[in-house]
Write a protein that holds these residues in place. Structure first.
Motif, short mmCIF file in Angstrom:
data_model
loop_
_atom_site.label_atom_id
_atom_site.label_comp_id
_atom_site.label_asym_id
_atom_site.label_seq_id
_atom_site.Cartn_x
_atom_site.Cartn_y
_atom_site.Cartn_z
N GLY A 278 -1.71 4.32 4.74
CA GLY A 278 -1.86 2.89 4.75
C GLY A 278 -2.10 2.49 6.38
O GLY A 278 -2.68 1.64 6.52
N GLU A 279 -1.01 3.20 6.84
CA GLU A 279 -0.93 2.48 8.54
C GLU A 279 -2.37 3.06 9.04
O GLU A 279 -2.95 2.31 10.00
CB GLU A 279 0.10 3.18 9.18
N ARG A 280 -2.82 4.09 8.74
CA ARG A 280 -3.90 4.85 9.32
C ARG A 280 -5.29 3.98 9.06
O ARG A 280 -6.45 4.05 9.73
CB ARG A 280 -3.94 6.50 9.00
N GLY B 24 10.57 7.46 7.87
CA GLY B 24 11.50 6.89 6.95
C GLY B 24 10.87 5.55 6.13
O GLY B 24 10.35 4.92 7.17
N ARG B 25 11.08 5.00 5.25
CA ARG B 25 10.52 3.73 4.62
C ARG B 25 10.81 2.64 5.53
O ARG B 25 12.18 2.72 5.92
CB ARG B 25 10.96 3.64 3.13
N GLY B 26 10.09 1.64 5.70
CA GLY B 26 10.36 0.69 6.58
C GLY B 26 10.32 1.08 8.10
O GLY B 26 10.85 0.29 8.97
N GLY B 27 9.93 2.36 8.47
CA GLY B 27 10.15 2.77 9.76
C GLY B 27 9.34 2.30 11.04
O GLY B 27 9.42 2.50 12.00
N SER B 28 8.12 1.19 10.55
CA SER B 28 7.51 0.71 11.61
C SER B 28 8.38 -0.15 12.72
O SER B 28 7.80 0.06 13.92
CB SER B 28 6.51 -0.12 10.95
N ASP B 29 9.45 -0.70 12.24
CA ASP B 29 10.12 -1.38 13.15
C ASP B 29 10.87 -0.27 14.28
O ASP B 29 10.62 -0.63 15.37
CB ASP B 29 11.55 -1.78 12.68
N VAL C 122 0.91 -1.13 0.12
CA VAL C 122 -0.05 -0.12 0.05
C VAL C 122 0.90 1.08 0.05
O VAL C 122 0.57 2.19 -0.73
CB VAL C 122 -0.92 0.05 1.33
N THR C 123 1.98 1.33 0.71
CA THR C 123 2.80 2.45 0.84
C THR C 123 3.33 2.76 -0.39
O THR C 123 3.48 4.05 -0.85
CB THR C 123 3.84 2.49 1.85
N ASN C 124 3.79 1.70 -1.15
CA ASN C 124 4.49 1.98 -2.42
C ASN C 124 3.36 2.59 -3.23
O ASN C 124 3.87 3.44 -3.99
CB ASN C 124 4.82 0.58 -3.13
N1 ASP Z 1 4.55 1.01 5.65
C1 ASP Z 1 5.66 1.70 5.52
C2 ASP Z 1 6.84 1.43 4.35
O1 ASP Z 1 6.42 0.70 3.41
C3 ASP Z 1 6.53 1.53 6.96
C4 ASP Z 1 6.99 0.00 7.14
O2 ASP Z 1 6.18 -0.92 6.70
O3 ASP Z 1 7.65 0.06 8.19
O4 ASP Z 1 7.77 1.85 4.21
#
Ligand code: ASP
Ligand code: ADP
Ligand code: MG
Length: 479
Positions: free
Chosen positions: A130-132, A210-215, A47-49
């Motif tokens: 997407g997260e929301r 930042g991308r991937g930032g949910s971690d 979704v984010t992409n």
């Molecule tokens: N949805 C965000 C992303 O794709 C954050 C994540 O997945 O960690 O970058």
């Protein structure tokens, strides 16, 4: 009284559709019987992409891309919700919330298309959708299992600086917010379901980490609450000795230290956002990486000491989409400020320098930046060194975009002689050409630069050389 407090983060594939969300909710409900649990969710996979792509198109004036995506997201999220929650008041309330978020998204796309510009602030707001959308659906799936899930937007909790696209948390105020908002819910045995990836400035402007930032969101909340552990649920069984997409016989590493995992993340191992461990290292909160599709697997534990296995190399990683910039010429020998001016320039641009190497003859300084930073860095350097170039003090500033960094990581490499030699012999045998080499003084990693097309071969050769794919009983002999 619950025995411990866990923060559980579910990545995109772990909430990819209704059945994934149901599986994830089961994991949470089992844990929540014994422990306090705070959930952090990513957007549903992809979704984010899609949001970022549509934002780029809206920035070119294409209003249609945004509205088409909003409708596709409406269908996707309504379908997931309908499969998880029966028709009734609870479902209607979530539908309303999802639709409100989508309406906001629609306005953001319209505004962007009208201005024909995607500002960093608008891009953060669009990519946060997407997260929301996901958090209220996840919370309602929990409520279906008899656990009170409460969806919360991290804009209420994670307070950051205003650096859009890579904001940094302000820990003290974040801690106060977490205590005030989350602690009372935990006391009532509710499970807060927090949006990953996002935060807000003190003034309330949405930012992303930042991308991937949910971690990173998960470890920030764990630090804010003084949690006992973090579990990052993803789609692999743990941290592997190499990216399984490139090295098919990569194996799970049962335990790894913060330092080692941080080096892997920094040099591109996608399983962890590079900043993830920063937030938990001071308090020593352990982080588990586990597979939401096989929750019976123990996963990898990342902790301060992280039991050492064998004598040296623990894992490999590669970072692609980077460019090598070289500033050089015979005239730079003895010109003391070339290094200083080069890196003041990258600092001014906030270009992230991933690796630096200078030949001992000092004819050349080369360094690596993300491919997306390369062009503007070279342009600015050419301006900075314009005079030196015209007087041939500096004779070239070049960029090579088709390269990659491979990093060999292991805290116990320190004091184990011969690792660099073995690495380069193995690469030599395979005919892999090494463009530059760097070893951090910590000796927890040796990194080298190769052509991008040689990455897979470099990883396979090094993985084999250090016996990383061999069964554990053979591994210590191999190293
Ligand atoms: N949805 C965000 C992303 O794709 C954050 C994540 O997945 O960690 O970058
Ligand atoms: P999530 O959506 O759960 O955040 P990511 O796709 O961001 O998941 O990260 C998990 C992926 O990271 C795995 O599917 C795997 O392909 C990749 N990966 C790269 N290097 C490693 C590694 N050393 N160990 C485990 N996974 C890795
Ligand atoms: Mg991820």
């Amino acid at each position: 009284m619950k025995s411990k407090l866990q923060v559980m983060k579910f990545g995109g594939t772990s909430v990819g559709d209704a059945s994934c969300i149901a599986r994830a909710a089961q994991i949470v409900s089992r844990a929540a019987r014994e422990n306090g649990v705070v959930v952090v969710v990513s957007a549903m996979t992809g979704v984010t992409n899609r949001l970022v792509e549509a934002a780029t198109r809206a920035g070119l004036g294409d209003a249609q891309a945004g509205s088409a995506l909003i409708e596709a997201l409406r269908a996707q999220h309504h379908d997931a919700l309908a499969a998880l929650v029966p028709a009734g008041d609870a479902r209607s309330a979530v539908v309303r919330r999802v639709d409100e978020t989508l309406a906001e998204g629609h306005r953001l796309f319209e505004g962007t298309a009208l201005l024909r510009e995607v500002t960093p602030r608008a891009l953060d707001s669009i990519s946060s959708l997407g997260e929301r959308l996901c958090a209220p659906i996840f919370a309602s799936a929990l409520s279906e299992l008899g656990i009170r899930g409460v969806a919360i937007e991290a804009t209420e909790l994670i307070i950051t600086d205003s650096y859009h696209g890579g904001a940094e948390p302000l820990i003290d105020v974040t801690r106060e917010r977490c205590e005030a908002r989350l602690r009372p819910l935990l006391k009532e045995n509710a499970v807060p379901v927090v949006t990953g990836f996002i935060g807000a400035t003190r003034e309330g402007t949405l930012t992303t980490l930042g991308r991937g930032g949910s971690d990173y969101s998960a470890t920030i909340l764990a630090s804010g609450l003084g949690a006992d552990e973090v579990v990052i649920w993803t789609d692999v069984d743990g941290v592997l000795t190499a990216d399984p997409r490139l090295v098919p016989d990569a194996r799970i590493i049962p335990e790894i230290s913060y330092r080692e995992a941080a080096e892997l993340a920094y040099f591109g191992a996608k399983v962890l956002h590079p900043k993830t461990l920063r937030a938990v290292m001071p308090a020593g909160i352990p982080v588990w990486i586990r597979n939401s599709f096989s929750p019976e697997q123990p996963g990898t534990m990342i902790s301060r000491q992280g039991r050492s296995i064998g004598g040296g190399v623990k894992a490999l990683t590669a970072i692609r989409d980077v460019a090598l910039i070289s500033v050089g010429g015979p005239g730079i020998v003895g010109v003391p400020d070339v290094v200083g001016r080069t890196f003041s320039t990258t600092a001014e641009l906030r270009a992230n320098v991933l690796l630096i190497s200078q030949s001992s003859s000092q004819n050349d300084i080369c360094f690596i930046v993300a491919a997306s930073d390369a062009q503007r860095t070279v342009e600015r350097l050419r301006r900075e060194f314009a005079q030196d170039l015209s007087h041939e003090v500096v004779d070239h500033i070049t960029v090579d975009p088709k390269i990659a960094i491979v990093a060999v990581v292991g805290e116990n490499m320190r004091g184990t002689p011969g690792i660099a030699g073995r690495t380069f012999n193995a690469l030599g045998r395979e005919g892999v050409n090494i463009i530059a080499i760097a070893q951090g003084s910590s000796e927890a990693n040796i990194s080298f630069v190769v052509e991008d097309k040689a990455v897979k071969q470099a990883l396979l050769a090094t993985h084999r050389e250090f016996g990383l794919g061999a069964p554990e009983s053979n591994r210590s002999q191999a190293i």
